[in-house]
Enzyme design. Sequence first.
Site, PDB file in Angstrom:
ATOM      1  N   GLU A 192      -4.237   0.593  -5.316  1.00 41.50           N
ATOM      2  CA  GLU A 192      -3.287  -0.462  -5.676  1.00 41.50           C
ATOM      3  C   GLU A 192      -3.228  -0.537  -7.189  1.00 41.50           C
ATOM      4  O   GLU A 192      -4.219  -0.282  -7.877  1.00 41.50           O
ATOM      5  CB  GLU A 192      -3.726  -1.801  -5.086  1.00 41.50           C
ATOM      6  N   CYS A 252       0.860  -1.189   0.000  1.00 48.29           N
ATOM      7  CA  CYS A 252       0.000   0.000   0.000  1.00 48.29           C
ATOM      8  C   CYS A 252       0.890   1.232   0.000  1.00 48.29           C
ATOM      9  O   CYS A 252       1.585   1.501   0.972  1.00 48.29           O
ATOM     10  CB  CYS A 252      -0.900  -0.013   1.234  1.00 48.29           C
TER      11      CYS A 252
END
Length: 245
Positions: free
Chosen positions: A117, A2
């Site tokens: 993402e 992340c």
Amino acid sequence: MCGRFVVARSVGEIQTIFEVDEIIGELPGVSYNVAPTQPIAIIVDRAFEKADDGSPIGELSREIHAARWGLVPRWAKSPTEHAPLINGRIESILEKPSFKDSVVRRRCVIPASGYYEWQVAADGSKQPFYITAGTDGMFALAGLYEWWSDPTKDTKDPQRWLLSATTLTKHTAPELAHIHDRNPVLLSPDTFEAWLDPHIVGDEDLLMAVANDSDLVAGEAEFYKVGTEVGKVSNNSANLISPIN
């Protein structure tokens, strides 16, 4: 991993959602493109007194603090000595000198409306996805924090201390595996309190429980494609989380 996330709620809303007792200092506001080294909000359960072994004494206060995203180990010579430690792998953090001490009692929650993402195609092109807790929800990302002391500043200077934090990641939940092979560790209502509680010593059992429940939370997440504008840190507006076809 992340590397960008979203906080679409005000500090006051976060305080209400996570039942926080006190806001400490000046907190960052709404952001649709939180990036490494930027200030982030972290939630901690803190005791005003501690025993010699670091265990808390008395009642706990739930607080929100501002921290630098990218953990700086207390033994680092400077905050920029190494690349920012924005993520720690939950499978190995007890083996990493930068993280293992924080696991014991310096655990935090990082509130996030969602995170980005990038899905890598066979031709190498990258498509960003927004993975979210929904319009009315928020994720509680499992994190660790640390205090770093600047040796060049006076011991009485409040600017001597830097609070920093990292998110944790794990092997991806099945529902998100087509996007990326890892995802942030997402706390469930059952693991949220235990993760924050400094009375509980962080160990392998706690990490396993948190990792297992993370898949349950991730399985209910919403996700969709968004524009590539999110890749530029200076872009920061609600348009970044608008879905594209």
